[in-house]
Write a protein that holds these residues in place. Sequence first.
Motif, PDB file in Angstrom:
ATOM      1  N   SER A  24       4.352   3.626   7.360  1.00 42.77           N
ATOM      2  CA  SER A  24       3.529   2.492   6.918  1.00 42.77           C
ATOM      3  C   SER A  24       2.065   2.870   6.755  1.00 42.77           C
ATOM      4  O   SER A  24       1.314   2.170   6.086  1.00 42.77           O
ATOM      5  CB  SER A  24       3.660   1.331   7.905  1.00 42.77           C
ATOM      6  OG  SER A  24       3.222   1.722   9.199  1.00 42.77           O
TER       7      SER A  24
ATOM      8  N   SER B 157       1.249   5.664   5.286  1.00 47.83           N
ATOM      9  CA  SER B 157       1.261   6.476   4.063  1.00 47.83           C
ATOM     10  C   SER B 157       0.458   7.767   4.217  1.00 47.83           C
ATOM     11  O   SER B 157      -0.439   8.059   3.434  1.00 47.83           O
ATOM     12  CB  SER B 157       0.701   5.659   2.890  1.00 47.83           C
ATOM     13  OG  SER B 157       0.945   6.309   1.669  1.00 47.83           O
TER      14      SER B 157
ATOM     15  N   LEU C 116       3.778   5.144  -1.863  1.00 45.82           N
ATOM     16  CA  LEU C 116       4.240   3.863  -1.355  1.00 45.82           C
ATOM     17  C   LEU C 116       3.420   2.724  -1.934  1.00 45.82           C
ATOM     18  O   LEU C 116       2.216   2.842  -2.135  1.00 45.82           O
ATOM     19  CB  LEU C 116       4.159   3.825   0.175  1.00 45.82           C
ATOM     20  CG  LEU C 116       5.066   4.793   0.930  1.00 45.82           C
ATOM     21  CD1 LEU C 116       4.813   4.674   2.429  1.00 45.82           C
ATOM     22  CD2 LEU C 116       6.530   4.527   0.625  1.00 45.82           C
TER      23      LEU C 116
ATOM     24  N   ASN D 289       2.069  -1.076  -1.240  1.00 53.31           N
ATOM     25  CA  ASN D 289       1.784  -2.003  -0.148  1.00 53.31           C
ATOM     26  C   ASN D 289       2.023  -3.431  -0.628  1.00 53.31           C
ATOM     27  O   ASN D 289       1.282  -3.937  -1.462  1.00 53.31           O
ATOM     28  CB  ASN D 289       0.323  -1.862   0.311  1.00 53.31           C
ATOM     29  CG  ASN D 289       0.003  -0.448   0.740  1.00 53.31           C
ATOM     30  OD1 ASN D 289       0.672   0.116   1.575  1.00 53.31           O
ATOM     31  ND2 ASN D 289      -1.041   0.121   0.147  1.00 53.31           N
TER      32      ASN D 289
ATOM     33  N   THR E  37       4.847  -5.281   3.926  1.00 53.80           N
ATOM     34  CA  THR E  37       5.760  -4.150   4.022  1.00 53.80           C
ATOM     35  C   THR E  37       5.315  -3.078   3.047  1.00 53.80           C
ATOM     36  O   THR E  37       4.482  -3.326   2.164  1.00 53.80           O
ATOM     37  CB  THR E  37       7.212  -4.584   3.725  1.00 53.80           C
ATOM     38  OG1 THR E  37       8.111  -3.525   4.056  1.00 53.80           O
ATOM     39  CG2 THR E  37       7.393  -4.954   2.257  1.00 53.80           C
ATOM     40  N   GLN E  38       5.839  -1.882   3.207  1.00 52.81           N
ATOM     41  CA  GLN E  38       5.567  -0.774   2.304  1.00 52.81           C
ATOM     42  C   GLN E  38       6.887  -0.206   1.823  1.00 52.81           C
ATOM     43  O   GLN E  38       7.814   0.004   2.619  1.00 52.81           O
ATOM     44  CB  GLN E  38       4.772   0.338   2.994  1.00 52.81           C
ATOM     45  CG  GLN E  38       3.296   0.058   3.118  1.00 52.81           C
ATOM     46  CD  GLN E  38       2.532   1.287   3.598  1.00 52.81           C
ATOM     47  OE1 GLN E  38       2.988   2.008   4.464  1.00 52.81           O
ATOM     48  NE2 GLN E  38       1.373   1.530   3.019  1.00 52.81           N
TER      49      GLN E  38
ATOM     50  N   ARG F 268       7.218   3.336  -4.613  1.00 58.74           N
ATOM     51  CA  ARG F 268       6.829   2.719  -5.877  1.00 58.74           C
ATOM     52  C   ARG F 268       7.843   3.079  -6.967  1.00 58.74           C
ATOM     53  O   ARG F 268       7.593   3.895  -7.837  1.00 58.74           O
ATOM     54  CB  ARG F 268       5.418   3.154  -6.265  1.00 58.74           C
ATOM     55  CG  ARG F 268       4.355   2.585  -5.349  1.00 58.74           C
ATOM     56  CD  ARG F 268       3.012   3.276  -5.522  1.00 58.74           C
ATOM     57  NE  ARG F 268       2.456   3.096  -6.861  1.00 58.74           N
ATOM     58  CZ  ARG F 268       1.296   3.587  -7.254  1.00 58.74           C
ATOM     59  NH1 ARG F 268       0.575   4.309  -6.407  1.00 58.74           N
ATOM     60  NH2 ARG F 268       0.849   3.381  -8.453  1.00 58.74           N
TER      61      ARG F 268
ATOM     62  N   GLN G 101      -0.545   0.370  -6.353  1.00 63.45           N
ATOM     63  CA  GLN G 101      -0.477   0.727  -4.936  1.00 63.45           C
ATOM     64  C   GLN G 101      -0.490  -0.506  -4.047  1.00 63.45           C
ATOM     65  O   GLN G 101       0.171  -0.550  -3.017  1.00 63.45           O
ATOM     66  CB  GLN G 101      -1.630   1.655  -4.557  1.00 63.45           C
ATOM     67  CG  GLN G 101      -1.537   2.158  -3.121  1.00 63.45           C
ATOM     68  CD  GLN G 101      -2.596   3.192  -2.811  1.00 63.45           C
ATOM     69  OE1 GLN G 101      -3.431   3.509  -3.636  1.00 63.45           O
ATOM     70  NE2 GLN G 101      -2.568   3.718  -1.605  1.00 63.45           N
ATOM     71  N   ASN G 102      -1.242  -1.528  -4.440  1.00 66.34           N
ATOM     72  CA  ASN G 102      -1.312  -2.770  -3.670  1.00 66.34           C
ATOM     73  C   ASN G 102      -0.728  -3.903  -4.502  1.00 66.34           C
ATOM     74  O   ASN G 102      -1.201  -4.178  -5.604  1.00 66.34           O
ATOM     75  CB  ASN G 102      -2.752  -3.090  -3.277  1.00 66.34           C
ATOM     76  CG  ASN G 102      -3.323  -2.066  -2.323  1.00 66.34           C
ATOM     77  OD1 ASN G 102      -2.751  -1.801  -1.276  1.00 66.34           O
ATOM     78  ND2 ASN G 102      -4.453  -1.473  -2.689  1.00 66.34           N
TER      79      ASN G 102
END
Length: 633
Positions: free
Chosen positions: A323, A325, A468, A470, A509-510, A513, A611-612
Amino acid sequence: MQIKPFFLLFLHLFISLFAFGQISQKEMPASLAESFLEKHIAEEIPEINIPLPDRIAFEKVKAENPNFAFESTSVNTNISLQNDGEWTMMEDGSRIWRLKITAKGAESLMLLYDDFWLPKDAKFFLYTENERQILGAFTHDNNKKSGKFSTATTIGESVYLEYHEPTIFTGSARISINKVLQKLPSGRSNGEFGFGASEDCHININCEQGTAYQDYKRGVVRIMLVLQRRTDDAIFAGFCSGSLVNNTAQDQTPYLLTAFHCILEGFDPLYDQWQFNFGYEGENCNNPNAEPILKTIVGAKEVASRQDPDFLLVKISTTVPSSFSPYFVGWNRAMDAIPQNTAMIHHPCGDIKKITVDNQNTAAVSPRNLNWEAYSSTPNSHFRVAADEGFSQIGASGSPLLGEDGLLYGQLHGGTIDNDACTINELFYGRLAVSWEGNAAASRLSDWLDPTNSGVSTLEGLDPFGHLANFIGFIQTPEGEGIGGATVVLEGTDSTTSVVTDENGLFITQLPRTSAYRLTFSKNSDPLNGVTTFDIVKIRRHILGIEPLDDNFKVVSADVNISGSVTTFDMIEIQKLILGINNQFPNAPSWGFVSPQGNLFNILTLNDLQQNVNLSIIGIKIGDVNYSADTGK
């Protein structure tokens, strides 16, 4: 000329408004729940008032060390679970212990524990007066062999402590606080150090200059050091920067490289209480208004160090979770290697992550003796770089020197800057090649970064969890009240996970992608929640045109048979539910989720993830047109 190291900042740092790390579980203290407050709101929480540090003595220490930016110190305490606070019995037989600690006039507080141990299923929290900062839950997983621990800084002069003890472990926990670090007012609006404190001429890592370094930045960490002065055991806190480094076993051992001089001469490092902040950066090129969420691990141990090339290698106390990353930076330790077009990623003044760039390819081995404040470095032990974009300040010490190949060649020792012009004259970095060899394992890097004895000169970085995304989502009613207990299933190409919203309607959570994710939302508990005869009356008045429902969400909620319109058939279905003829609506779930177009949905597809991923979802209780449902049920 004497060169100044970009030293650690002796301070008591600011922290984000919501802290999710250390590594703690994201939960709410039981005493903040509405059910607890209804019964115990009149109970007064015991308060311990502690004195401020002696400012005159503190200023004297700063004057004796003019090249170091002292800003905080500690006061001794003797606060414990056994001797202070107050216990409250819960209906299930468990107990809650609470205590308030106040230092009048302090800007922030940080607690150091000389004995910390929690049994399984126990939970420990800290929170501020306004409840904008909640740290915890800390659990059995935070126990250390040494019993030492620290919790992150809380803003303000007061902090509340809460321990929730399970029935089967009565009296077995140990929580003893022997020091409280305090930040005294600095007179600056942003504070002297911490979030927002660095000069405006710095370049944030997510600006254009950092585009090529988006993987490598995940290996750079802000370090909050805790040091104890030998002469009187006074404790201070400060910032340095450092980077996770890969090793030839590529086993994610959490080695972190920083600068030797981050441990001030005459002080002992209290490694068990050091804090490592991951991902402490803004979302884009602009300075954020709010401080980033902290992802923190507490504790480390020294494995190797040497003064001349100014390196310190520590091993963080636990594996870095996915989490966070993490990225483990690769390296080039060849003696003849010269990095090209370098960059430095760092946390100046303990601020968010910045980048400094050399576009002119100025890196070279420095052939001269470098005169620092306490000693001189030998010739050829450092790289010299004249960076032309960005800046550097104290707190950047230990930052990695990266070549355009993304490999690490050294760590920042210090240099000379022009504060008025906000430009860099020259920076010096201890060379990895020099640090590689030494008289013993404790004074060289080779034993730790090449445990397989491969003899390689270069090693690529390790990205164990890939890229990952987010996911941060908030599910709320039309009136903005968080909906707890809603389930969100995220189904991707390679993975599927399920999360449940907390009582504030938040889920985090992560996930990797992948090309797309299918999100399914549901909450099917208690269909009768909030549904009463008053809703029937409101719907009847709407149908007759006497008092139309005043927003579209109420109209959607009233259409319990999902026919696309509100009719007497909807009133009949609600009446059947109230009378117990049906235990749920035949065609509708207990809770529905409304699209921006005003339609019910429960599936959302996301493509080309950034990413987010920030989501804000409106949920409604079907049949409840006056919004009386308990969102936590």
